[in-house]
Write an enzyme that holds these catalytic residues in place. Structure first.
Site, PDB file in Angstrom:
ATOM      1  N   LYS A 197     -20.433  -9.045  11.205  1.00  0.00           N
ATOM      2  CA  LYS A 197     -20.290 -10.228  10.353  1.00  0.00           C
ATOM      3  C   LYS A 197     -19.122  -9.986   9.411  1.00  0.00           C
ATOM      4  O   LYS A 197     -19.140  -9.067   8.590  1.00  0.00           O
ATOM      5  CB  LYS A 197     -21.571 -10.484   9.554  1.00  0.00           C
ATOM      6  CG  LYS A 197     -21.506 -11.738   8.685  1.00  0.00           C
ATOM      7  CD  LYS A 197     -22.828 -11.950   7.966  1.00  0.00           C
ATOM      8  CE  LYS A 197     -22.803 -13.185   7.077  1.00  0.00           C
ATOM      9  NZ  LYS A 197     -24.076 -13.370   6.358  1.00  0.00           N
ATOM     10  N   ARG A 207     -21.766 -22.385   2.114  1.00  0.00           N
ATOM     11  CA  ARG A 207     -22.165 -22.111   0.732  1.00  0.00           C
ATOM     12  C   ARG A 207     -22.486 -23.399  -0.016  1.00  0.00           C
ATOM     13  O   ARG A 207     -23.320 -23.399  -0.919  1.00  0.00           O
ATOM     14  CB  ARG A 207     -21.084 -21.273   0.052  1.00  0.00           C
ATOM     15  CG  ARG A 207     -21.032 -19.869   0.656  1.00  0.00           C
ATOM     16  CD  ARG A 207     -19.937 -18.991   0.133  1.00  0.00           C
ATOM     17  NE  ARG A 207     -19.942 -17.711   0.860  1.00  0.00           N
ATOM     18  CZ  ARG A 207     -18.977 -16.819   0.831  1.00  0.00           C
ATOM     19  NH1 ARG A 207     -17.899 -17.049   0.081  1.00  0.00           N
ATOM     20  NH2 ARG A 207     -19.054 -15.704   1.528  1.00  0.00           N
ATOM     21  N   ARG A 218     -17.768 -10.881  -0.869  1.00  0.00           N
ATOM     22  CA  ARG A 218     -18.688  -9.914  -0.251  1.00  0.00           C
ATOM     23  C   ARG A 218     -17.928  -8.874   0.564  1.00  0.00           C
ATOM     24  O   ARG A 218     -18.439  -8.353   1.551  1.00  0.00           O
ATOM     25  CB  ARG A 218     -19.694 -10.670   0.627  1.00  0.00           C
ATOM     26  CG  ARG A 218     -20.561 -11.630  -0.175  1.00  0.00           C
ATOM     27  CD  ARG A 218     -21.453 -12.461   0.713  1.00  0.00           C
ATOM     28  NE  ARG A 218     -22.305 -13.313  -0.119  1.00  0.00           N
ATOM     29  CZ  ARG A 218     -22.717 -14.526   0.227  1.00  0.00           C
ATOM     30  NH1 ARG A 218     -22.357 -15.046   1.384  1.00  0.00           N
ATOM     31  NH2 ARG A 218     -23.483 -15.227  -0.582  1.00  0.00           N
ATOM     32  N   GLU A 234     -20.490  -0.791  14.285  1.00  0.00           N
ATOM     33  CA  GLU A 234     -21.611  -1.488  13.640  1.00  0.00           C
ATOM     34  C   GLU A 234     -22.633  -1.937  14.690  1.00  0.00           C
ATOM     35  O   GLU A 234     -23.849  -1.807  14.499  1.00  0.00           O
ATOM     36  CB  GLU A 234     -21.089  -2.710  12.883  1.00  0.00           C
ATOM     37  CG  GLU A 234     -20.299  -2.390  11.627  1.00  0.00           C
ATOM     38  CD  GLU A 234     -21.195  -2.191  10.413  1.00  0.00           C
ATOM     39  OE1 GLU A 234     -22.431  -2.095  10.576  1.00  0.00           O
ATOM     40  OE2 GLU A 234     -20.658  -2.131   9.299  1.00  0.00           O
ATOM     41  N   LYS A 249     -20.069 -12.882  14.064  1.00  0.00           N
ATOM     42  CA  LYS A 249     -19.924 -14.037  13.185  1.00  0.00           C
ATOM     43  C   LYS A 249     -18.722 -13.827  12.278  1.00  0.00           C
ATOM     44  O   LYS A 249     -18.618 -12.763  11.664  1.00  0.00           O
ATOM     45  CB  LYS A 249     -21.200 -14.204  12.340  1.00  0.00           C
ATOM     46  CG  LYS A 249     -21.180 -15.394  11.390  1.00  0.00           C
ATOM     47  CD  LYS A 249     -22.455 -15.445  10.573  1.00  0.00           C
ATOM     48  CE  LYS A 249     -22.450 -16.646   9.617  1.00  0.00           C
ATOM     49  NZ  LYS A 249     -23.671 -16.705   8.792  1.00  0.00           N
ATOM     50  N   SER A 275     -19.827 -22.813   9.721  1.00  0.00           N
ATOM     51  CA  SER A 275     -19.643 -24.091   9.030  1.00  0.00           C
ATOM     52  C   SER A 275     -18.185 -24.514   8.927  1.00  0.00           C
ATOM     53  O   SER A 275     -17.858 -25.695   9.096  1.00  0.00           O
ATOM     54  CB  SER A 275     -20.248 -23.998   7.625  1.00  0.00           C
ATOM     55  OG  SER A 275     -19.615 -22.961   6.867  1.00  0.00           O
ATOM     56  N   TYR A 314     -23.880 -26.157  14.921  1.00  0.00           N
ATOM     57  CA  TYR A 314     -24.462 -27.342  14.286  1.00  0.00           C
ATOM     58  C   TYR A 314     -24.430 -28.542  15.213  1.00  0.00           C
ATOM     59  O   TYR A 314     -25.050 -29.566  14.915  1.00  0.00           O
ATOM     60  CB  TYR A 314     -23.722 -27.629  12.970  1.00  0.00           C
ATOM     61  CG  TYR A 314     -23.843 -26.483  11.998  1.00  0.00           C
ATOM     62  CD1 TYR A 314     -24.995 -26.303  11.246  1.00  0.00           C
ATOM     63  CD2 TYR A 314     -22.827 -25.529  11.872  1.00  0.00           C
ATOM     64  CE1 TYR A 314     -25.130 -25.230  10.376  1.00  0.00           C
ATOM     65  CE2 TYR A 314     -22.947 -24.445  11.009  1.00  0.00           C
ATOM     66  CZ  TYR A 314     -24.103 -24.302  10.262  1.00  0.00           C
ATOM     67  OH  TYR A 314     -24.242 -23.229   9.421  1.00  0.00           O
TER      68      TYR A 314
END
Length: 327
Positions: A197, A207, A218, A234, A249, A275, A314
């Site tokens: 990610k 958000r 982050r 990872e 992602k 998004s 979505y």
């Protein structure tokens, strides 16, 4: 001898021929619909930066979940927006909190007719907007966060979830979640690990959707967009810790990473068409710059072609309905 001697166009001459030789398929079962539920909402609330997507009430969530099942989507991924937040994200572990309540509502509505997943992260529930609890110096405390993730996983399992999705990019999160689930007797609950990610500029509309309280970024725990081999490390760690599925992602800016992850593991691989990707295509289509239906199908097919067995999008229901109508 005349040229061209070899004519690849022979295999593109009509829809039937193209369908016969297509290397990549896109089916409703490949698609997972992310869904947002807002605690205390009395009517669905449109998300300004994601046209066509809403924050659901519990009632509208159930109806939308049933619609998705009827369209044949492979699964649902649930997120919640609480009325109250605090420093430790206690709403995420509260059995009566909005996400756990949403899981119970959706399971009551659709049962095992589709795969019900839930985001396992604290960012929606913390007043600082980070994915974990903070240390005294303001950094995210990895190991203290893991303890909360374990309790959150058990709460989701007790609500009936089929799959938990640890997405916070804490070191060791999959192993801790697997141990917590097994110790509580929830050995059948699967883990979809957000294994790679990235700290992306394309999360902005999400958000908005979860009314994030984040100030800053982050980058200390999500991956650097410059790194590809790190994603393989990872992912390998998550599989070793017990991940049943892994995710990359975002999707479209990281198709190279997705392909490398697919080649590296023998578990199902997911990718999240996030998004910002959704919002960009919607905005361009609304301005008449691109054809929405073609752009959506092309983007999803490219994610499948790169190696995704599962695509969170979505557009899941709209695309599933179109694909079934063509069948």
């Amino acid at each position: 001898m005349g040229f061209p001697e070899v004519r690849p166009r022979r295999l593109r001459r009509n829809p039937a021929m193209r369908r016969l030789v297509a290397e990549t398929s896109l089916e409703p079962r490949h698609l997972v619909l992310p869904m947002f539920v807002r605690e205390g909402a009395t009517e669905p609330r449109p998300i300004r930066s994601m046209p066509g997507v809403v924050q659901h009430t519990m009632e509208s969530l159930r109806k939308a979940a049933l619609e998705a099942v009827e369209a044949g989507v492979g699964g649902l991924m649930l997120f919640a927006i609480p009325e109250r937040k605090d420093a430790v994200g206690s709403g995420g572990v509260d059995p009566k909190g909005p996400l756990n309540a949403a899981i119970r509502e959706v399971i009551a509505e659709v049962g095992d007719a589709t795969v019900v997943m839930a985001d396992l992260c604290l960012d929606e529930f913390t007043d600082h907007g980070h994915c974990g609890v903070l240390a005294s110096d303001g950094t995210v405390d990895n190991d203290a966060t893991l303890e909360v993730y374990g309790r959150m996983a058990v709460a989701q399992a007790e609500a009936g979830v089929h799959v938990v999705g640890p997405s916070g990019m804490m070191d060791g999160q999959v192993g801790v979640v697997r141990h917590a689930l097994d110790a509580a007797g929830h050995t059948d609950v699967a883990i979809l690990a957000y294994a790679a990610k990235y700290s992306s500029a394309f999360y902005g509309p999400f958000r908005d959707a979860v009314e994030s309280s984040l100030s800053g970024d982050r980058q200390t725990y999500q991956q650097d967009p410059a790194n590809g081999y790190e994603a393989l490390r990872e992912t390998a760690l998550d599989v070793a810790e017990g991940a049943d599925m892994v995710m990359v992602k975002p999707a479209m800016s990281y198709l190279d990473v997705l392909a490398r992850v697919r080649d590296a593991v023998d578990v199902p691989v997911a990718a999240y068409q996030i998004s910002g990707e959704y919002a960009m295509i919607q905005a361009a289509a609304e301005r008449g710059w691109i054809d929405l239906d073609r752009a959506v199908l092309e983007s999803l097919t490219s994610i499948r072609r790169a190696g995704a067995d599962i695509v969170l999008t979505y557009w899941a229901v709209d695309v599933a309905q179109r694909l079934r109508a063509r069948a």
